[in-house]
Design an enzyme around this catalytic site. Structure first.
Site, PDB file in Angstrom:
ATOM      1  N   SER A  18       0.795  -1.228   0.000  1.00  0.00           N
ATOM      2  CA  SER A  18       0.000   0.000   0.000  1.00  0.00           C
ATOM      3  C   SER A  18       0.827   1.276   0.000  1.00  0.00           C
ATOM      4  CB  SER A  18      -0.920   0.014   1.230  1.00  0.00           C
ATOM      5  OG  SER A  18      -0.153  -0.082   2.416  1.00  0.00           O
ATOM      6  N   CYS A  19       2.152   1.206   0.118  1.00  0.00           N
ATOM      7  CA  CYS A  19       2.928   2.442   0.148  1.00  0.00           C
ATOM      8  C   CYS A  19       3.116   2.988  -1.266  1.00  0.00           C
ATOM      9  CB  CYS A  19       4.293   2.204   0.791  1.00  0.00           C
ATOM     10  SG  CYS A  19       5.385   1.152  -0.179  1.00  0.00           S
ATOM     11  N   GLY A  20       3.567   4.228  -1.377  1.00  0.00           N
ATOM     12  CA  GLY A  20       3.691   4.860  -2.685  1.00  0.00           C
ATOM     13  C   GLY A  20       4.633   4.127  -3.617  1.00  0.00           C
ATOM     14  N   CYS A  58       5.552   0.990  -3.444  1.00  0.00           N
ATOM     15  CA  CYS A  58       4.969  -0.296  -3.796  1.00  0.00           C
ATOM     16  C   CYS A  58       3.802  -0.122  -4.751  1.00  0.00           C
ATOM     17  CB  CYS A  58       4.512  -1.039  -2.540  1.00  0.00           C
ATOM     18  SG  CYS A  58       5.884  -1.534  -1.473  1.00  0.00           S
ATOM     19  N   GLY A  59       3.078   1.014  -4.656  1.00  0.00           N
ATOM     20  CA  GLY A  59       2.015   1.281  -5.605  1.00  0.00           C
ATOM     21  C   GLY A  59       2.549   1.338  -7.018  1.00  0.00           C
TER      22      GLY A  59
END
Length: 475
Positions: A304-306, A308-309
């Site tokens: 869910s982190c940027g 990882c997005g």
């Protein structure tokens, strides 16, 4: 075979059933009568362990009712009572809550026990001690267990297990070993998707007791297996029962573990081994599956982190192409679809507790509808219909979603080749970025003829030419 005593463990009132199990009717006969009838052709005497309660039934005049020697000691106490009162050396034991006992299967169970002079217990399988054959010589062992404080019927002396393969030819659906605990268990024809509950309704000044309907939520274990590979669980999800094969197939494809062409067949669980066979689904593939690679892929896609997005979008690009489908859809049609979806939701109309996905053609024709407690499950099951009939990609289709839109839902639509998504709720930032990257028309807050177009406006015709193109109200 010699003479045999039949014994029915009758039980009584059941909190989960909501009434006395003995007198619950299945196909016109009480469960107690059904159990006695299954034993009659095989046994020269039939005992009922327990009581008949306040009921009288002429069909039971030839049975002998015996009272539990140790009331409150569970099934093992009932077994002790049956062995103690039996007039014959062999006792064929069944429980009253098994409505679909096969006399042919019971005969095979007896043959297994009597065919081995040294055996004292025979079971259909290790999980069903209440469908079993006994020699009365086991009485002392059972009594010793009870004296030691044991009440479970699973603590048995050495037994013979009748393998499933040795009796399923007589009972292909495995109904003999199916018991019933709730009213929903009595219906073999359809899964229970909602159930009634009693609620107290408050309106601020008065209150009254009413019956409400709530949606059923049960776990589903999805397994995958390739040739000569044992099934491996890849996910356990909570879902509304029904459409398990479609949900599993859709999930396997949209999560990138296989393509539609790689799915050989989808099987639900074994009704003999599982109390609810539909709670487990195995997807068999034509080739071996690299589960380690699949696990790595899913761990990236669900982050869910940027950073990882960005990785999630890039990973999706490795297994799916941008949507190459320019089929237009008019705004007037698209804006009407959430209402059309709601009108077509049979379970939501009663429970108010289900998400839905509707797959429509661009002229507004509903092609596929699936409801589920999970937003992702509803979309997976709807796509799974077309996975199993080999009709992907879904060009010229609109996916209408009853809630908000996250990355995973857009990613699943991309894999299925769906070019337009209309949702009643809001999209996330990552959902918008994914839709832009893969050429998906994404519209949110579609209500009362208005909505927000977040990406892909070129597919939409006859819409407003104002600065936003649509009403941006979120009320």
């Amino acid at each position: 075979m010699g003479q045999v005593t039949g014994a029915v463990l009758a039980g009584g009132a059941s909190r989960r059933m909501g009434r006395d199990k003995r007198w619950v009717h299945v196909d016109g006969r009480p469960l107690l009568v059904r159990a006695v009838d299954a034993l009659r052709g095989l046994c020269d005497e039939v005992l009922v362990v327990g009581s008949l309660g306040d009921h009288h039934d002429d069909r039971l005049t030839d049975v002998t009712v015996v009272t539990d020697l140790r009331p409150g000691h569970g099934p093992l106490g009932g077994i002790e009572t049956a062995l103690h009162h039996a007039s014959n050396d062999v006792v064929l034991l069944v429980a009253v809550d098994h409505p679909w006992l096969s006399s042919e299967v019971l005969r095979r169970l007896l043959d297994t026990l009597t065919g081995d002079p040294g055996a004292v217990v025979a079971l259909l399988d290790t999980t069903q001690p209440l469908v079993s054959a006994w020699r009365t010589s086991a009485l002392s062992t059972v009594s010793d267990l009870l004296d030691d404080g044991e009440r479970r019927a699973t603590r048995l002396p050495e037994y013979l297990a009748v393998a499933v393969a040795d009796w399923r030819d007589l009972d292909p659906d495995g109904r003999t070993t199916r018991d019933v605990d709730t009213p929903e268990d009595l219906d073999l024809r359809a899964p229970m998707r909602r159930r009634p509950v009693e609620v107290v309704r408050h309106d601020g000044s008065t209150s009254d007791v009413r019956t409400d309907e709530v949606v059923v939520e049960e776990p589903l274990e999805i397994r995958v297996a390739g040739p000569d590979q044992p099934p491996v669980t890849v996910v356990t999800t909570l879902r509304t029962p029904g459409h398990e094969a479609e949900l599993a197939a859709g999930w396997i494809v949209t999560e990138g573990l296989a393509t539609p062409e790689q799915i050989l067949r989808v099987e639900t669980g074994d009704p003999v081994a599982l109390a609810r066979a539909d709670d487990q689904v195995t997807v068999h593939l034509v080739g071996r599956v690299d589960l380690d690679d699949g696990a790595r892929r899913m761990s990236v896609a669900t982050a869910s982190c940027g950073v990882c997005g960005r990785a999630s979008i890039d990973e999706l690009g490795l297994r799916a192409d941008p949507i190459d489908d320019d089929t237009p859809v008019s705004w007037s049609v698209l804006a009407s679809l959430p209402d059309a979806l709601r009108d077509a939701q049979p379970e939501f109309a009663v429970t108010g507790g289900l998400h839905a996905t509707g797959l429509f053609t661009t002229d507004g024709t509903l092609v596929t509808l699936r409801e589920d407690v999970g937003r992702h499950n509803a979309l997976d099951a709807a796509i799974g219909v077309h996975v199993l009939d080999r009709s992907l990609p879904l060009e010229g289709h609109v996916a209408v979603l009853s809630g908000r839109v996250g990355f995973e839902l857009v990613a699943k639509a991309v894999v299925a080749g769906i070019g337009v998504i209309a949702a009643v709720g809001a999209p996330t930032d990552l959902a918008v970025r994914t839709a832009e990257r893969f050429g998906v028309t994404l519209v949110g807050f579609v209500r009362d003829g208005a909505g927000n177009v977040y990406s892909g406006p070129a597919r939409l015709t006859d819409r407003s030419t104002s600065s936003t193109g649509v009403d941006s109200s979120r009320s």
